[in-house]
Design a protein around this motif. Structure first.
Motif, short mmCIF file in Angstrom:
data_model
loop_
_atom_site.label_atom_id
_atom_site.label_comp_id
_atom_site.label_asym_id
_atom_site.label_seq_id
_atom_site.Cartn_x
_atom_site.Cartn_y
_atom_site.Cartn_z
N ALA A 151 0.86 -1.18 0.00
CA ALA A 151 0.00 0.00 0.00
C ALA A 151 0.90 1.24 0.00
CB ALA A 151 -0.92 0.00 1.21
N PHE A 152 0.91 1.95 -1.10
CA PHE A 152 1.70 3.18 -1.19
C PHE A 152 0.92 4.33 -0.54
CE2 PHE A 152 3.77 0.77 -4.61
CZ PHE A 152 5.10 1.01 -4.29
N ASN A 153 1.46 4.83 0.57
CA ASN A 153 0.79 5.87 1.34
C ASN A 153 1.28 7.26 0.90
OD1 ASN A 153 -0.86 6.97 3.30
ND2 ASN A 153 0.62 6.71 4.94
N LYS A 154 0.51 8.29 1.30
CA LYS A 154 0.84 9.71 1.06
C LYS A 154 0.87 10.03 -0.44
CE LYS A 154 3.57 9.65 5.31
NZ LYS A 154 4.83 10.03 5.98
N MET A 155 -0.06 9.42 -1.19
CA MET A 155 -0.12 9.66 -2.63
C MET A 155 -0.46 11.11 -2.95
SD MET A 155 -3.79 7.89 -3.58
CE MET A 155 -3.92 8.70 -5.16
N ASP A 156 -1.07 11.81 -1.98
CA ASP A 156 -1.44 13.21 -2.21
C ASP A 156 -0.24 14.14 -2.17
OD1 ASP A 156 -1.42 12.38 0.56
OD2 ASP A 156 -2.00 14.44 1.05
N GLN A 157 0.92 13.63 -1.72
CA GLN A 157 2.10 14.48 -1.57
C GLN A 157 3.13 14.25 -2.67
OE1 GLN A 157 3.72 14.19 2.41
NE2 GLN A 157 1.69 14.00 3.33
N VAL A 158 2.78 13.51 -3.72
CA VAL A 158 3.74 13.22 -4.79
C VAL A 158 3.20 13.72 -6.12
CG1 VAL A 158 4.65 11.21 -3.59
CG2 VAL A 158 2.79 10.92 -5.22
N SER A 159 4.10 13.88 -7.06
CA SER A 159 3.71 14.35 -8.39
C SER A 159 3.04 13.24 -9.18
CB SER A 159 4.94 14.86 -9.14
OG SER A 159 5.86 13.80 -9.36
N SER A 160 2.36 13.62 -10.22
CA SER A 160 1.69 12.62 -11.07
C SER A 160 2.71 11.72 -11.76
CB SER A 160 0.80 13.33 -12.10
OG SER A 160 1.57 14.25 -12.87
N GLU A 161 3.89 12.28 -12.07
CA GLU A 161 4.94 11.47 -12.71
C GLU A 161 5.44 10.38 -11.77
OE1 GLU A 161 4.94 14.73 -12.55
OE2 GLU A 161 4.73 15.42 -14.64
N ALA A 162 5.68 10.73 -10.50
CA ALA A 162 6.14 9.74 -9.52
C ALA A 162 5.07 8.70 -9.27
CB ALA A 162 6.53 10.44 -8.22
N PHE A 194 -2.92 2.40 -3.90
CA PHE A 194 -2.39 3.73 -3.61
C PHE A 194 -3.40 4.49 -2.76
CE2 PHE A 194 -0.13 2.18 -7.19
CZ PHE A 194 1.13 2.73 -7.12
N ILE A 195 -2.91 4.97 -1.61
CA ILE A 195 -3.81 5.58 -0.63
C ILE A 195 -3.18 6.84 -0.03
CG2 ILE A 195 -4.81 3.35 0.02
CD1 ILE A 195 -3.07 3.51 2.59
N SER A 196 -3.98 7.56 0.72
CA SER A 196 -3.49 8.61 1.61
C SER A 196 -4.28 8.46 2.92
CB SER A 196 -3.71 10.01 1.03
OG SER A 196 -3.40 10.99 1.99
N ALA A 197 -3.63 7.90 3.92
CA ALA A 197 -4.33 7.65 5.19
C ALA A 197 -4.75 8.96 5.83
CB ALA A 197 -3.41 6.87 6.13
N GLN A 198 -3.92 9.99 5.73
CA GLN A 198 -4.22 11.27 6.36
C GLN A 198 -5.45 11.92 5.71
OE1 GLN A 198 -1.97 12.34 8.89
NE2 GLN A 198 -3.57 13.80 9.44
N GLU A 199 -5.52 11.84 4.38
CA GLU A 199 -6.63 12.46 3.64
C GLU A 199 -7.76 11.49 3.36
OE1 GLU A 199 -6.70 15.66 3.13
OE2 GLU A 199 -4.69 15.89 4.01
N ARG A 200 -7.62 10.24 3.81
CA ARG A 200 -8.64 9.19 3.63
C ARG A 200 -8.96 8.95 2.15
NH1 ARG A 200 -11.62 8.17 8.51
NH2 ARG A 200 -10.81 9.46 10.21
N LEU A 201 -7.93 8.87 1.36
CA LEU A 201 -8.09 8.58 -0.07
C LEU A 201 -7.75 7.12 -0.35
CD1 LEU A 201 -6.28 11.74 -1.55
CD2 LEU A 201 -8.75 11.40 -1.21
N GLY A 202 -8.55 6.47 -1.20
CA GLY A 202 -8.28 5.10 -1.63
C GLY A 202 -8.54 4.04 -0.58
N LEU A 203 -9.25 4.37 0.50
CA LEU A 203 -9.43 3.39 1.59
C LEU A 203 -10.42 2.30 1.21
CD1 LEU A 203 -9.41 5.67 4.76
CD2 LEU A 203 -7.53 4.47 3.63
N ASN A 204 -11.46 2.62 0.44
CA ASN A 204 -12.41 1.58 0.03
C ASN A 204 -11.73 0.55 -0.85
OD1 ASN A 204 -14.61 2.65 1.40
ND2 ASN A 204 -15.19 4.00 -0.29
N THR A 205 -10.89 1.01 -1.76
CA THR A 205 -10.13 0.07 -2.60
C THR A 205 -9.21 -0.78 -1.74
OG1 THR A 205 -10.16 1.68 -4.41
CG2 THR A 205 -8.54 -0.11 -4.55
N LEU A 206 -8.60 -0.16 -0.74
CA LEU A 206 -7.71 -0.90 0.16
C LEU A 206 -8.47 -1.99 0.90
CD1 LEU A 206 -4.99 -1.28 1.64
CD2 LEU A 206 -5.76 0.44 3.28
#
Length: 565
Positions: free
Chosen positions: A513-524, A537-549
């Motif tokens: 699970a790649f965390n902090k996806m909201d803090q990286v560029s689209s290229e990365a 790919f998720i962001s635990a802090q921003e609660r992104l991608g948790l349903n998929t997880l």
């Protein structure tokens, strides 16, 4: 004891007696020297045909007499008083030289290492009293006065040649007060009380020749974060690339001198190396630098000691610390070599070192038994969960990857979280309920947050935390959390995989699970997706991608439950 230091070979007993009588001299506290003392010093030096160095405190008492230059007779760092970067040592040196040159850099470096109030170097006529133009010059021809200045490039200044009368008229206390005020003004102001009371750390990086610049920077940055997590402040970093570490001091003699000089100039209270040091290397470095020296493992152990909250965590940390300390007892000074024994003792008795070593070994044995009991207790808990057929998932990953934050978001665990390395040590187990997308029934499993991994995890910690790490090997599956925003995430991922491969029991299947996806560029983000197409790919802090997880975790549990072909 009126000890004469340096090379005494070839000196007569009468000459040694003259040197010892220097200890009986008392100078005015506000003068660097007097004409009488300087002439007497130069007369003895002329007689023995060797330079002499004398060290005086601010009361005007001679505290050390040595035959040789200031570098050859300098006071060992561990015997010097330790003050802040705005203070001098309270000791001045009055020395003679057989040459007419200005003081050598070696003498000035010795002055800086000792943070002397001043260094007065007397050049001599080579004979007794001579009259030139009606004046008596005596044994002293001229003098040079050197002292420290708050300049990082040239940390000292040297006067032009002075007559003996000019030197004797110099006011020492005015000079010292002016210098210490100047040093105080040059220090960076820090309004944080916590920073003012924390360890001021000079970090030393020693890396192999074949390491890349990027890897070197990542390594040093990680050690700096460890220092900050332990409560220290890195004030400067010194780096050296070596094909092979120097056996006695890791770095070469010149680099040791540079470290000592920078530590004195900056007012460092601790030296931290980015690699593990042997007990003898720590002893040698501390002897030459005069400041406590620790390695990366000791910093990690200190963090663990601060963060352990549960009784189980505390006993595991204590076990790791004692196992680390045991081979290093010999370096704790002469007190450890005293003989012990009371009435009725036969023979020389045993040394204090042996007594303490045995006591520590007994404590280690007690803690190991406690860890074994903890291991058995956790094993019973896991068996109970297995009997109830509750699947378990261990959350693993590099330290500070966001494991505890993810556990809190998924299960409302309220585990402690912070942007620090090893913010949490104690494993936290919580139940997670996920609706099945096909049957719409609620399925339950348990998530266990484990201690964070780090590159080259110290062996004492691996051994002490074996009860905690068994949560990884006994889990049905692993959820590997990776901090995608970290510049060195690929090495972090690889380090965790390497550590998992060393487990005595092969862990179950894993999901990355790649965390902090909201803090990286689209290229990365696209690059990581290409390399790991099965990852989530998720962001635990921003609660992104948790349903998929959640759905991916269910698929992982089902895969783990499939019978082996």
């Amino acid at each position: 004891m009126e000890t004469i230091y340096g090379n005494l070979k070839g000196l007569k007993s009468s000459q040694i007696k003259q040197l010892r009588r220097l200890y009986h001299q008392r100078l005015p506290s506000d003068r660097i020297t007097t004409s009488d003392f300087a002439q007497r010093l130069a007369a003895i030096s002329t007689d023995i045909h060797q330079p002499i160095s004398t060290y005086l405190n601010r009361r005007g008492q001679v505290i050390r007499v040595g035959v040789g230059s200031p570098r050859q007779t300098q006071i060992p760092p561990l015997e010097l008083p330790r003050y802040g970067a705005d203070r001098l040592s309270g000791i001045r040196c009055v020395a003679t030289t057989l040459k007419q040159d200005i003081p050598k850099e070696s003498a000035l470096t010795a002055m800086a290492l000792q943070r002397l109030d001043a260094l007065a170097v007397l050049t001599m006529t080579g004979s007794g009293f001579e009259r030139r133009g009606g004046g008596a010059t005596g044994y002293v021809r001229s003098a040079y006065l050197a002292h420290l200045v708050p300049d990082p490039t040239t940390p000292w200044t040297i006067s032009s040649p002075l007559s003996l009368d000019q030197l004797a008229q110099q006011d020492l206390m005015d000079l010292v007060e002016a210098l210490e005020s100047e040093f105080g003004r040059s220090l960076p102001t820090n309004s944080s009380d916590a920073s003012a009371t924390s360890e001021q750390v000079l970090m030393v990086g020693v890396t192999p020749q074949n390491i890349s610049q990027q890897e070197m920077k990542a390594n040093l940055a990680e050690v700096a974060l460890l220092v900050e997590s332990a409560g220290g402040v890195v004030i400067e970093t010194i780096h050296q690339k070596r094909s092979h570490p120097q056996p006695q001091t890791v770095v070469g003699a010149g680099k040791v001198k540079e470290i000592a000089l920078r530590a004195q100039t900056l007012g460092a209270t601790l030296i931290v190396f980015n690699r593990d040091l042997s007990p003898s290397q720590v002893r040698n470095l501390e002897t030459q630098i005069g400041i406590r020296v620790v390695d990366r493992t000791e910093v990690i152990l200190d963090i663990f000691a601060q963060r352990a909250q549960s009784q189980a965590g505390k006993l595991q940390v204590e076990l790791a610390q004692l196992e680390y300390m045991l081979p290093r007892l010999a370096g704790r000074g002469q007190a450890m070599s005293r003989l012990g024994g009371g009435i009725g003792t036969r023979g020389p008795g045993e040394t204090k070192l042996e007594t303490e070593r045995r006591a520590i070994q007994r404590r280690i044995n007690t803690l190991q038994q406690a860890v074994n009991q903890l291991q058995a207790h956790r094993s019973r808990l896991r068996q109970r969960r297995q009997h109830q057929r509750v699947p378990s998932v261990a959350v693993v990953g590099y330290t500070n990857a966001g494991k505890s934050t993810l556990l809190n978001v998924l299960t409302n665990a309220e585990a402690y979280t912070a942007d620090q390395l090893f913010a949490t040590l104690d494993p936290t187990t919580r139940r997670l309920s996920i609706p099945d997308p096909e049957t719409h029934q609620i399925r339950s499993l348990v998530l266990t947050d484990t201690v964070g991994f780090i590159h080259n995890l110290p062996p004492p910690l691996m051994d002490a935390f074996r009860a905690t790490l068994e949560e990884v090997t006994d889990a049905d599956a692993l959820l590997h959390v990776v901090d995608l925003s970290h510049s060195d995430w690929e090495n972090h991922l690889r380090s965790v995989m390497d550590l998992l491969a060393t487990m005595p029991i092969t862990p179950g299947p894993g999901l990355i699970a790649f965390n902090k996806m909201d803090q990286v560029s689209s290229e990365a983000l696209a690059l990581a997706r290409d390399q790991f197409p099965q990852a989530v790919f998720i962001s635990a802090q921003e609660r992104l991608g948790l349903n998929t997880l959640r759905q991916k975790v269910l698929e992982l549990i089902d895969y783990a439950a499939m019978p082996m072909a």
